[in-house]
Design a protein around this motif. Structure first.
Motif, mmCIF file in Angstrom:
data_model
loop_
_atom_site.group_PDB
_atom_site.id
_atom_site.type_symbol
_atom_site.label_atom_id
_atom_site.label_comp_id
_atom_site.label_asym_id
_atom_site.label_seq_id
_atom_site.Cartn_x
_atom_site.Cartn_y
_atom_site.Cartn_z
ATOM 1 N N GLY A 149 7.896 61.168 76.566
ATOM 2 C CA GLY A 149 8.348 62.507 76.186
ATOM 3 C C GLY A 149 7.151 63.434 76.075
ATOM 4 N N TRP A 150 6.902 63.903 74.845
ATOM 5 C CA TRP A 150 5.821 64.866 74.610
ATOM 6 C C TRP A 150 4.453 64.354 75.070
ATOM 7 N N ARG A 151 4.224 63.058 75.032
ATOM 8 C CA ARG A 151 2.918 62.509 75.420
ATOM 9 C C ARG A 151 2.520 62.849 76.856
ATOM 10 N N GLU A 171 20.010 66.131 60.769
ATOM 11 C CA GLU A 171 20.858 65.082 61.328
ATOM 12 C C GLU A 171 20.046 63.833 61.700
ATOM 13 N N ARG A 172 18.938 64.061 62.424
ATOM 14 C CA ARG A 172 18.111 62.914 62.832
ATOM 15 C C ARG A 172 17.506 62.235 61.609
ATOM 16 N N GLY A 173 17.069 63.046 60.646
ATOM 17 C CA GLY A 173 16.488 62.479 59.432
ATOM 18 C C GLY A 173 17.477 61.605 58.687
ATOM 19 N N LEU A 188 -1.584 43.783 62.176
ATOM 20 C CA LEU A 188 -2.594 44.845 62.099
ATOM 21 C C LEU A 188 -2.174 45.953 61.137
ATOM 22 N N TYR A 189 -0.911 46.326 61.180
ATOM 23 C CA TYR A 189 -0.448 47.471 60.390
ATOM 24 C C TYR A 189 -0.289 47.095 58.915
ATOM 25 N N VAL A 190 0.151 45.858 58.662
ATOM 26 C CA VAL A 190 0.230 45.391 57.270
ATOM 27 C C VAL A 190 -1.163 45.424 56.649
ATOM 28 N N VAL A 245 10.928 62.823 55.900
ATOM 29 C CA VAL A 245 11.054 64.246 56.231
ATOM 30 C C VAL A 245 11.105 64.370 57.754
ATOM 31 N N SER A 246 12.131 65.053 58.249
ATOM 32 C CA SER A 246 12.307 65.248 59.687
ATOM 33 C C SER A 246 12.520 66.729 59.961
ATOM 34 N N GLY A 247 12.259 67.157 61.187
ATOM 35 C CA GLY A 247 12.551 68.536 61.566
ATOM 36 C C GLY A 247 14.046 68.773 61.737
ATOM 37 N N SER A 248 14.813 67.709 61.808
ATOM 38 C CA SER A 248 16.256 67.822 62.010
ATOM 39 C C SER A 248 16.987 67.066 60.903
ATOM 40 N N THR A 290 4.468 64.642 65.778
ATOM 41 C CA THR A 290 3.634 64.946 66.943
ATOM 42 C C THR A 290 2.343 65.617 66.464
ATOM 43 N N ASN A 291 1.320 65.529 67.313
ATOM 44 C CA ASN A 291 -0.041 65.783 66.847
ATOM 45 C C ASN A 291 -0.314 67.193 66.335
ATOM 46 N N GLU A 292 0.397 68.181 66.869
ATOM 47 C CA GLU A 292 0.108 69.564 66.458
ATOM 48 C C GLU A 292 0.594 69.834 65.037
ATOM 49 N N GLY A 302 7.832 62.614 59.288
ATOM 50 C CA GLY A 302 8.080 62.308 60.691
ATOM 51 C C GLY A 302 8.997 61.111 60.842
ATOM 52 N N ALA A 303 10.127 61.341 61.493
ATOM 53 C CA ALA A 303 11.085 60.253 61.792
ATOM 54 C C ALA A 303 10.687 59.688 63.152
ATOM 55 N N SER A 304 9.595 58.924 63.155
ATOM 56 C CA SER A 304 8.936 58.557 64.413
ATOM 57 C C SER A 304 9.243 57.130 64.855
ATOM 58 N N THR A 305 8.897 56.853 66.091
ATOM 59 C CA THR A 305 9.024 55.501 66.643
ATOM 60 C C THR A 305 8.034 54.548 65.978
ATOM 61 N N ILE A 306 6.796 54.997 65.807
ATOM 62 C CA ILE A 306 5.776 54.106 65.247
ATOM 63 C C ILE A 306 6.135 53.682 63.817
ATOM 64 N N ALA A 307 6.690 54.594 63.046
ATOM 65 C CA ALA A 307 7.119 54.212 61.694
ATOM 66 C C ALA A 307 8.257 53.202 61.778
ATOM 67 N N CYS A 332 -2.826 59.318 57.807
ATOM 68 C CA CYS A 332 -2.452 60.208 58.910
ATOM 69 C C CYS A 332 -2.645 59.509 60.254
ATOM 70 N N GLU A 333 -1.717 59.761 61.145
ATOM 71 C CA GLU A 333 -1.855 59.207 62.483
ATOM 72 C C GLU A 333 -2.974 59.908 63.248
ATOM 73 N N LYS A 334 -3.456 59.172 64.227
ATOM 74 C CA LYS A 334 -4.418 59.714 65.176
ATOM 75 C C LYS A 334 -3.671 60.442 66.259
ATOM 76 N N PRO A 335 -4.247 61.379 66.966
ATOM 77 C CA PRO A 335 -5.456 62.104 66.593
ATOM 78 C C PRO A 335 -5.152 62.925 65.334
HETATM 79 P P1 NDP Z 1 7.791 59.895 68.438
HETATM 80 O O1 NDP Z 1 7.997 60.767 69.616
HETATM 81 O O2 NDP Z 1 8.636 58.688 68.274
HETATM 82 O O3 NDP Z 1 7.903 60.725 67.095
HETATM 83 C C1 NDP Z 1 7.245 61.968 66.933
HETATM 84 C C2 NDP Z 1 8.250 63.014 66.463
HETATM 85 O O4 NDP Z 1 9.220 63.196 67.487
HETATM 86 C C3 NDP Z 1 9.018 62.573 65.232
HETATM 87 O O5 NDP Z 1 8.353 63.042 64.087
HETATM 88 C C4 NDP Z 1 10.393 63.191 65.425
HETATM 89 O O6 NDP Z 1 10.504 64.475 64.831
HETATM 90 C C5 NDP Z 1 10.499 63.416 66.927
HETATM 91 N N1 NDP Z 1 11.458 62.475 67.507
HETATM 92 C C6 NDP Z 1 11.429 61.128 67.458
HETATM 93 N N2 NDP Z 1 12.485 60.622 68.113
HETATM 94 C C7 NDP Z 1 13.178 61.690 68.576
HETATM 95 C C8 NDP Z 1 14.351 61.828 69.336
HETATM 96 N N3 NDP Z 1 15.044 60.755 69.739
HETATM 97 N N4 NDP Z 1 14.770 63.068 69.636
HETATM 98 C C9 NDP Z 1 14.079 64.148 69.250
HETATM 99 N N5 NDP Z 1 12.953 64.061 68.518
HETATM 100 C C10 NDP Z 1 12.515 62.857 68.201
HETATM 101 O O7 NDP Z 1 6.231 59.527 68.468
HETATM 102 P P2 NDP Z 1 5.432 58.219 68.130
HETATM 103 O O8 NDP Z 1 6.008 57.457 67.009
HETATM 104 O O9 NDP Z 1 5.156 57.483 69.356
HETATM 105 O O10 NDP Z 1 4.029 58.900 67.657
HETATM 106 C C11 NDP Z 1 3.960 59.652 66.474
HETATM 107 C C12 NDP Z 1 2.513 59.786 66.024
HETATM 108 O O11 NDP Z 1 1.967 58.495 65.777
HETATM 109 C C13 NDP Z 1 1.575 60.442 67.021
HETATM 110 O O12 NDP Z 1 0.610 61.178 66.311
HETATM 111 C C14 NDP Z 1 0.913 59.267 67.715
HETATM 112 O O13 NDP Z 1 -0.363 59.589 68.226
HETATM 113 C C15 NDP Z 1 0.830 58.256 66.601
HETATM 114 N N6 NDP Z 1 0.896 56.855 67.034
HETATM 115 C C16 NDP Z 1 -0.029 55.968 66.565
HETATM 116 C C17 NDP Z 1 0.013 54.647 66.883
HETATM 117 C C18 NDP Z 1 -0.964 53.702 66.273
HETATM 118 O O14 NDP Z 1 -0.887 52.521 66.553
HETATM 119 N N7 NDP Z 1 -1.883 54.141 65.446
HETATM 120 C C19 NDP Z 1 1.022 54.122 67.817
HETATM 121 C C20 NDP Z 1 1.988 55.117 68.230
HETATM 122 C C21 NDP Z 1 1.900 56.423 67.839
HETATM 123 P P3 NDP Z 1 11.062 64.693 63.351
HETATM 124 O O15 NDP Z 1 10.094 64.035 62.457
HETATM 125 O O16 NDP Z 1 11.084 66.167 63.243
HETATM 126 O O17 NDP Z 1 12.407 64.033 63.297
#
Ligand code: NDP
Length: 335
Positions: free
Chosen positions: A162-164, A38-40, A282-284, A33-36, A73-75, A8-13, A93-96
Protein backbone atom coordinates in the motif's frame (compact mmCIF):
# COMPACT_ATOMS: atom_id res chain seq x y z
CA UNK A 1 2.46 -3.08 35.57
CA UNK A 2 2.81 -1.55 32.14
CA UNK A 3 -0.40 -0.44 30.45
CA UNK A 4 -0.03 0.30 26.75
CA UNK A 5 -2.05 2.41 24.35
CA UNK A 6 -1.55 1.58 20.68
CA UNK A 7 -1.42 4.59 18.40
CA UNK A 8 -2.20 3.05 15.03
CA UNK A 9 -4.34 0.03 14.17
CA UNK A 10 -1.42 -1.46 12.26
CA UNK A 11 -0.34 -4.80 10.84
CA UNK A 12 2.89 -4.86 12.84
CA UNK A 13 1.01 -4.43 16.11
CA UNK A 14 -1.45 -7.16 15.12
CA UNK A 15 1.25 -9.58 13.99
CA UNK A 16 3.91 -9.06 16.66
CA UNK A 17 3.62 -6.21 19.12
CA UNK A 18 0.34 -6.86 20.94
CA UNK A 19 1.55 -10.37 21.70
CA UNK A 20 4.95 -9.02 22.78
CA UNK A 21 3.31 -6.58 25.21
CA UNK A 22 1.08 -9.29 26.65
CA UNK A 23 4.01 -11.68 26.94
CA UNK A 24 5.49 -9.49 29.69
CA UNK A 25 4.58 -10.56 33.23
CA UNK A 26 2.54 -7.39 33.79
CA UNK A 27 1.86 -6.06 30.29
CA UNK A 28 -1.61 -4.98 29.19
CA UNK A 29 -2.93 -3.34 26.02
CA UNK A 30 -5.77 -1.08 27.11
CA UNK A 31 -6.49 1.21 24.16
CA UNK A 32 -6.09 1.59 20.43
CA UNK A 33 -6.26 4.90 18.58
CA UNK A 34 -7.16 4.76 14.88
CA UNK A 35 -7.95 7.38 12.25
CA UNK A 36 -11.22 5.53 11.63
CA UNK A 37 -13.74 4.80 14.38
CA UNK A 38 -14.98 1.76 12.50
CA UNK A 39 -11.55 0.24 11.84
CA UNK A 40 -10.45 1.00 15.39
CA UNK A 41 -13.49 -0.72 16.87
CA UNK A 42 -13.07 -3.77 14.65
CA UNK A 43 -9.36 -3.93 15.50
CA UNK A 44 -10.10 -3.65 19.24
CA UNK A 45 -12.63 -6.44 19.02
CA UNK A 46 -10.34 -8.73 17.02
CA UNK A 47 -7.49 -8.24 19.45
CA UNK A 48 -9.43 -8.09 22.72
CA UNK A 49 -8.57 -4.46 23.48
CA UNK A 50 -11.09 -2.79 25.81
CA UNK A 51 -11.21 0.71 24.34
CA UNK A 52 -10.84 2.20 20.87
CA UNK A 53 -11.24 5.74 19.61
CA UNK A 54 -10.11 8.31 17.09
CA UNK A 55 -9.11 11.05 19.50
CA UNK A 56 -5.45 10.89 20.51
CA UNK A 57 -5.86 13.44 23.31
CA UNK A 58 -8.55 11.33 24.97
CA UNK A 59 -6.26 8.33 25.00
CA UNK A 60 -3.36 10.42 26.30
CA UNK A 61 -5.56 11.87 29.05
CA UNK A 62 -6.13 8.35 30.39
CA UNK A 63 -3.99 8.38 33.53
CA UNK A 64 -3.85 4.59 33.60
CA UNK A 65 -1.87 4.51 30.33
CA UNK A 66 1.87 4.29 31.06
CA UNK A 67 3.27 4.02 27.56
CA UNK A 68 2.30 4.34 23.93
CA UNK A 69 3.43 2.32 20.94
CA UNK A 70 3.33 4.40 17.74
CA UNK A 71 2.97 2.35 14.54
CA UNK A 72 1.01 4.61 12.23
CA UNK A 73 2.34 5.55 8.79
CA UNK A 74 5.60 7.43 9.04
CA UNK A 75 4.40 10.99 8.49
CA UNK A 76 2.22 10.75 11.61
CA UNK A 77 4.90 9.63 14.08
CA UNK A 78 6.22 13.11 14.87
CA UNK A 79 3.02 14.84 15.99
CA UNK A 80 1.77 11.75 17.81
CA UNK A 81 5.06 11.27 19.67
CA UNK A 82 5.22 14.94 20.65
CA UNK A 83 1.68 14.79 22.02
CA UNK A 84 2.41 11.61 23.97
CA UNK A 85 5.61 13.05 25.43
CA UNK A 86 3.73 16.20 26.35
CA UNK A 87 1.22 14.03 28.20
CA UNK A 88 4.05 12.36 30.15
CA UNK A 89 3.80 8.97 28.47
CA UNK A 90 6.76 6.75 27.68
CA UNK A 91 7.08 6.20 23.92
CA UNK A 92 8.09 3.22 21.84
CA UNK A 93 8.08 4.54 18.29
CA UNK A 94 8.35 2.71 15.02
CA UNK A 95 11.09 3.38 12.55
CA UNK A 96 11.68 5.63 10.71
CA UNK A 97 11.09 7.95 13.65
CA UNK A 98 10.00 10.81 11.40
CA UNK A 99 10.15 12.25 7.90
CA UNK A 100 13.07 14.58 8.65
CA UNK A 101 16.13 14.47 10.85
CA UNK A 102 15.12 17.68 12.60
CA UNK A 103 11.72 16.22 13.58
CA UNK A 104 13.27 12.97 14.81
CA UNK A 105 15.84 14.83 16.93
CA UNK A 106 13.13 17.11 18.31
CA UNK A 107 11.14 14.09 19.48
CA UNK A 108 14.10 12.61 21.28
CA UNK A 109 15.09 15.92 22.88
CA UNK A 110 11.49 16.50 24.01
CA UNK A 111 11.44 13.09 25.68
CA UNK A 112 14.72 13.84 27.45
CA UNK A 113 13.35 17.14 28.73
CA UNK A 114 10.12 15.49 29.88
CA UNK A 115 11.99 12.64 31.56
CA UNK A 116 10.14 9.88 29.72
CA UNK A 117 11.69 6.84 28.07
CA UNK A 118 11.78 7.05 24.28
CA UNK A 119 12.81 4.07 22.19
CA UNK A 120 12.98 3.10 18.51
CA UNK A 121 11.59 -0.29 17.51
CA UNK A 122 14.71 -1.57 15.73
CA UNK A 123 13.94 -5.21 16.47
CA UNK A 124 17.04 -6.76 14.86
CA UNK A 125 19.22 -5.64 17.78
CA UNK A 126 17.10 -7.91 19.94
CA UNK A 127 17.75 -11.08 17.95
CA UNK A 128 20.00 -13.82 19.25
CA UNK A 129 21.65 -14.07 15.82
CA UNK A 130 22.69 -10.43 15.60
CA UNK A 131 23.90 -10.50 19.20
CA UNK A 132 26.00 -13.58 18.43
CA UNK A 133 27.56 -11.85 15.41
CA UNK A 134 28.31 -8.78 17.49
CA UNK A 135 29.91 -10.96 20.19
CA UNK A 136 32.14 -12.74 17.65
CA UNK A 137 33.37 -9.37 16.37
CA UNK A 138 33.90 -8.02 19.89
CA UNK A 139 35.85 -11.16 20.85
CA UNK A 140 38.19 -10.54 17.94
CA UNK A 141 37.27 -13.76 16.15
CA UNK A 142 37.49 -12.09 12.72
CA UNK A 143 40.41 -9.83 13.60
CA UNK A 144 40.18 -6.30 12.22
CA UNK A 145 36.90 -5.78 10.37
CA UNK A 146 37.55 -4.93 6.73
CA UNK A 147 34.03 -4.98 5.38
CA UNK A 148 30.39 -5.75 6.09
CA UNK A 149 27.74 -6.69 3.52
CA UNK A 150 24.03 -6.50 4.25
CA UNK A 151 21.67 -8.47 2.02
CA UNK A 152 18.16 -7.23 2.68
CA UNK A 153 16.43 -7.48 -0.70
CA UNK A 154 13.14 -9.21 0.00
CA UNK A 155 9.66 -9.41 -1.50
CA UNK A 156 7.10 -7.11 0.11
CA UNK A 157 4.06 -9.24 1.04
CA UNK A 158 0.93 -8.37 -0.90
CA UNK A 159 -0.95 -7.15 2.19
CA UNK A 160 1.76 -4.51 2.73
CA UNK A 161 1.79 -3.24 -0.88
CA UNK A 162 0.00 0.00 0.00
CA UNK A 163 1.53 3.27 1.20
CA UNK A 164 5.04 1.75 1.27
CA UNK A 165 5.22 1.51 -2.53
CA UNK A 166 3.24 4.54 -3.64
CA UNK A 167 2.93 7.25 -1.00
CA UNK A 168 5.99 9.45 -0.64
CA UNK A 169 3.95 11.75 1.61
CA UNK A 170 3.35 8.88 4.06
CA UNK A 171 7.03 8.02 4.16
CA UNK A 172 6.92 5.26 1.56
CA UNK A 173 10.02 3.84 -0.10
CA UNK A 174 12.54 1.16 0.72
CA UNK A 175 15.11 3.53 2.24
CA UNK A 176 12.92 4.73 5.13
CA UNK A 177 11.52 1.22 5.45
CA UNK A 178 14.55 -1.07 5.31
CA UNK A 179 17.76 0.98 4.93
CA UNK A 180 17.09 2.35 8.43
CA UNK A 181 17.21 -1.21 9.80
CA UNK A 182 20.45 -1.94 7.95
CA UNK A 183 22.01 1.25 9.24
CA UNK A 184 21.04 0.29 12.77
CA UNK A 185 22.36 -3.27 12.39
CA UNK A 186 25.66 -1.96 11.06
CA UNK A 187 26.00 0.50 13.94
CA UNK A 188 25.04 -2.25 16.41
CA UNK A 189 27.54 -4.79 15.04
CA UNK A 190 30.49 -2.50 14.44
CA UNK A 191 29.94 0.06 17.19
CA UNK A 192 30.60 3.01 14.87
CA UNK A 193 28.57 5.38 12.73
CA UNK A 194 28.73 5.49 8.91
CA UNK A 195 30.60 8.58 7.74
CA UNK A 196 29.97 8.95 4.01
CA UNK A 197 27.69 7.16 1.54
CA UNK A 198 27.30 6.70 -2.20
CA UNK A 199 24.23 5.02 -3.60
CA UNK A 200 21.70 4.19 -6.27
CA UNK A 201 17.93 3.78 -5.92
CA UNK A 202 15.34 2.58 -8.39
CA UNK A 203 11.80 1.48 -9.13
CA UNK A 204 12.10 -2.15 -10.16
CA UNK A 205 8.55 -3.45 -10.30
CA UNK A 206 6.55 -2.35 -7.26
CA UNK A 207 7.46 1.27 -6.58
CA UNK A 208 5.14 3.91 -7.99
CA UNK A 209 6.84 7.24 -7.43
CA UNK A 210 9.01 5.97 -4.59
CA UNK A 211 12.08 3.74 -4.70
CA UNK A 212 11.57 0.02 -4.18
CA UNK A 213 15.27 -0.85 -4.35
CA UNK A 214 18.49 0.67 -3.06
CA UNK A 215 22.17 -0.21 -3.14
CA UNK A 216 24.73 1.81 -1.29
CA UNK A 217 28.29 1.78 0.00
CA UNK A 218 29.22 3.40 3.28
CA UNK A 219 32.60 4.34 4.74
CA UNK A 220 33.18 3.81 8.44
CA UNK A 221 35.53 5.75 10.74
CA UNK A 222 37.64 2.59 11.30
CA UNK A 223 38.23 2.30 7.56
CA UNK A 224 35.80 -0.62 7.18
CA UNK A 225 33.57 -0.52 4.09
CA UNK A 226 29.87 -1.43 4.16
CA UNK A 227 27.75 -2.57 1.22
CA UNK A 228 24.00 -2.48 1.75
CA UNK A 229 21.21 -3.76 -0.52
CA UNK A 230 17.51 -3.27 0.18
CA UNK A 231 14.54 -4.11 -1.99
CA UNK A 232 10.82 -4.91 -1.99
CA UNK A 233 10.96 -6.85 -5.28
CA UNK A 234 13.25 -9.87 -4.72
CA UNK A 235 11.27 -13.07 -4.01
CA UNK A 236 14.21 -15.48 -3.84
CA UNK A 237 17.32 -13.50 -2.88
CA UNK A 238 17.29 -14.44 0.80
CA UNK A 239 18.72 -12.14 3.43
CA UNK A 240 21.85 -11.99 5.47
CA UNK A 241 24.78 -10.12 6.86
CA UNK A 242 28.44 -10.95 6.32
CA UNK A 243 31.36 -9.54 8.26
CA UNK A 244 34.81 -10.00 6.79
CA UNK A 245 37.96 -9.43 8.81
CA UNK A 246 41.70 -10.05 8.68
CA UNK A 247 41.34 -13.31 10.66
CA UNK A 248 37.93 -14.60 9.68
CA UNK A 249 34.56 -14.15 8.05
CA UNK A 250 31.06 -14.44 9.50
CA UNK A 251 28.17 -15.49 7.28
CA UNK A 252 24.80 -14.95 8.97
CA UNK A 253 22.16 -16.19 6.53
CA UNK A 254 18.43 -15.58 6.68
CA UNK A 255 18.74 -13.30 9.70
CA UNK A 256 17.38 -9.99 8.38
CA UNK A 257 13.92 -10.99 9.46
CA UNK A 258 11.26 -10.60 12.11
CA UNK A 259 11.67 -14.14 13.42
CA UNK A 260 14.45 -15.92 15.33
CA UNK A 261 15.61 -17.97 12.36
CA UNK A 262 18.65 -18.34 10.10
CA UNK A 263 22.14 -19.71 10.58
CA UNK A 264 25.58 -18.35 11.35
CA UNK A 265 28.89 -19.72 10.14
CA UNK A 266 32.35 -18.53 11.20
CA UNK A 267 35.18 -19.25 8.77
CA UNK A 268 38.80 -18.92 9.95
CA UNK A 269 42.16 -20.59 9.28
CA UNK A 270 40.89 -23.38 11.57
CA UNK A 271 38.00 -24.15 9.24
CA UNK A 272 34.25 -23.66 9.28
CA UNK A 273 32.19 -23.63 12.44
CA UNK A 274 28.46 -23.29 12.99
CA UNK A 275 27.71 -20.64 15.61
CA UNK A 276 24.75 -21.28 17.91
CA UNK A 277 22.46 -18.47 19.00
CA UNK A 278 19.47 -17.90 21.21
CA UNK A 279 16.07 -18.20 19.52
CA UNK A 280 13.99 -15.90 21.74
CA UNK A 281 11.28 -13.70 20.16
CA UNK A 282 12.78 -10.41 18.93
CA UNK A 283 9.77 -8.24 19.74
CA UNK A 284 9.17 -9.75 23.19
CA UNK A 285 12.78 -8.96 23.99
CA UNK A 286 12.44 -5.39 22.71
CA UNK A 287 9.35 -4.74 24.81
CA UNK A 288 11.03 -6.35 27.83
CA UNK A 289 14.04 -4.04 27.58
CA UNK A 290 11.73 -1.05 27.13
CA UNK A 291 9.82 -1.95 30.31
CA UNK A 292 13.12 -2.43 32.15
CA UNK A 293 14.22 1.05 31.06
CA UNK A 294 10.92 2.50 32.28
CA UNK A 295 11.57 0.78 35.61
CA UNK A 296 14.95 2.55 35.75
CA UNK A 297 17.04 -0.43 34.73
CA UNK A 298 19.22 0.18 31.70
CA UNK A 299 18.45 1.47 28.23
CA UNK A 300 15.99 0.26 25.60
CA UNK A 301 17.49 -1.96 22.88
CA UNK A 302 17.51 0.99 20.49
CA UNK A 303 17.26 4.45 21.98
CA UNK A 304 15.75 7.51 20.37
CA UNK A 305 19.18 8.66 19.26
CA UNK A 306 19.74 5.29 17.60
CA UNK A 307 16.56 5.99 15.63
CA UNK A 308 17.78 9.46 14.70
CA UNK A 309 21.06 8.01 13.44
CA UNK A 310 19.48 5.23 11.37
CA UNK A 311 17.23 7.83 9.75
CA UNK A 312 20.24 10.05 9.04
CA UNK A 313 21.93 7.23 7.12
CA UNK A 314 18.78 6.36 5.14
CA UNK A 315 18.24 10.00 4.19
CA UNK A 316 21.87 10.26 3.09
CA UNK A 317 21.54 7.16 0.91
CA UNK A 318 18.48 8.56 -0.84
CA UNK A 319 20.14 11.96 -1.27
CA UNK A 320 23.35 10.39 -2.59
CA UNK A 321 21.32 8.42 -5.13
CA UNK A 322 19.18 11.35 -6.22
CA UNK A 323 22.08 13.79 -6.49
CA UNK A 324 24.74 11.39 -7.71
CA UNK A 325 27.03 12.99 -5.16
CA UNK A 326 28.73 11.28 -2.23
CA UNK A 327 27.08 12.43 1.00
CA UNK A 328 28.59 12.98 4.41
CA UNK A 329 25.98 11.64 6.81
CA UNK A 330 24.46 14.52 8.75
CA UNK A 331 23.64 13.34 12.27
CA UNK A 332 22.75 16.82 13.48
CA UNK A 333 23.32 16.96 17.24
CA UNK A 334 22.55 13.26 17.80
CA UNK A 335 24.35 11.76 20.77
P1 NDP B 1 -0.04 -0.70 8.17
O1 NDP B 1 -0.27 -0.18 6.80
O2 NDP B 1 -0.55 -2.04 8.53
O3 NDP B 1 -0.58 0.32 9.25
C1 NDP B 1 -0.31 1.71 9.17
C2 NDP B 1 -1.62 2.48 9.27
O4 NDP B 1 -2.42 2.16 8.15
C3 NDP B 1 -2.43 2.10 10.49
O5 NDP B 1 -2.11 2.97 11.55
C4 NDP B 1 -3.87 2.23 10.02
O6 NDP B 1 -4.41 3.52 10.28
C5 NDP B 1 -3.78 2.11 8.51
N1 NDP B 1 -4.35 0.83 8.08
C6 NDP B 1 -3.98 -0.41 8.46
N2 NDP B 1 -4.74 -1.33 7.85
C7 NDP B 1 -5.61 -0.63 7.07
C8 NDP B 1 -6.64 -1.00 6.19
N3 NDP B 1 -6.95 -2.29 5.99
N4 NDP B 1 -7.32 -0.03 5.56
C9 NDP B 1 -7.01 1.27 5.74
N5 NDP B 1 -6.03 1.66 6.58
C10 NDP B 1 -5.35 0.73 7.22
O7 NDP B 1 1.55 -0.59 8.38
P2 NDP B 1 2.60 -1.51 9.10
O8 NDP B 1 2.07 -2.16 10.31
O9 NDP B 1 3.25 -2.36 8.12
O10 NDP B 1 3.68 -0.36 9.53
C11 NDP B 1 3.35 0.60 10.49
C12 NDP B 1 4.62 1.24 11.04
O11 NDP B 1 5.44 0.25 11.64
C13 NDP B 1 5.50 1.93 10.01
O12 NDP B 1 6.11 3.04 10.61
C14 NDP B 1 6.55 0.88 9.69
O13 NDP B 1 7.76 1.45 9.24
C15 NDP B 1 6.72 0.19 11.01
N6 NDP B 1 7.09 -1.23 10.93
C16 NDP B 1 8.13 -1.69 11.68
C17 NDP B 1 8.49 -3.00 11.69
C18 NDP B 1 9.57 -3.47 12.60
O14 NDP B 1 9.85 -4.65 12.61
N7 NDP B 1 10.19 -2.62 13.39
C19 NDP B 1 7.82 -3.98 10.82
C20 NDP B 1 6.71 -3.41 10.09
C21 NDP B 1 6.38 -2.09 10.16
P3 NDP B 1 -5.24 3.86 11.60
O15 NDP B 1 -4.29 3.71 12.72
O16 NDP B 1 -5.66 5.25 11.35
O17 NDP B 1 -6.35 2.86 11.68
Amino acid sequence: MMRWALIGASTIAAQYMIRAMRAQPDGEVVRVVSGSAERGAAYAETHGIATSGTDLDTALADASVDAVYISTTNEKHFAQAMAAIDAGKHVLCEKPLAMTLADAAAMVRAAETAGVVFATNHHLRCSGSHRAVRDLIAQGRVGRVLSLRVHHAVYLPENLQGWRIKAAEAGGGVTPDITVHDADVTRFLLGEDPETVVGQIGETGLGQGVEDSAMSVWSMPSGAMVMSHESFTHPFAGSGVEVHGTEGSIFARGVMTQNPVGEIELVTAEGREAVPFDDHDLYVEGVRLFAEAVAGRGQPAATGWDGVKSLAVALAVREAALSGVRQTVDYGDAK
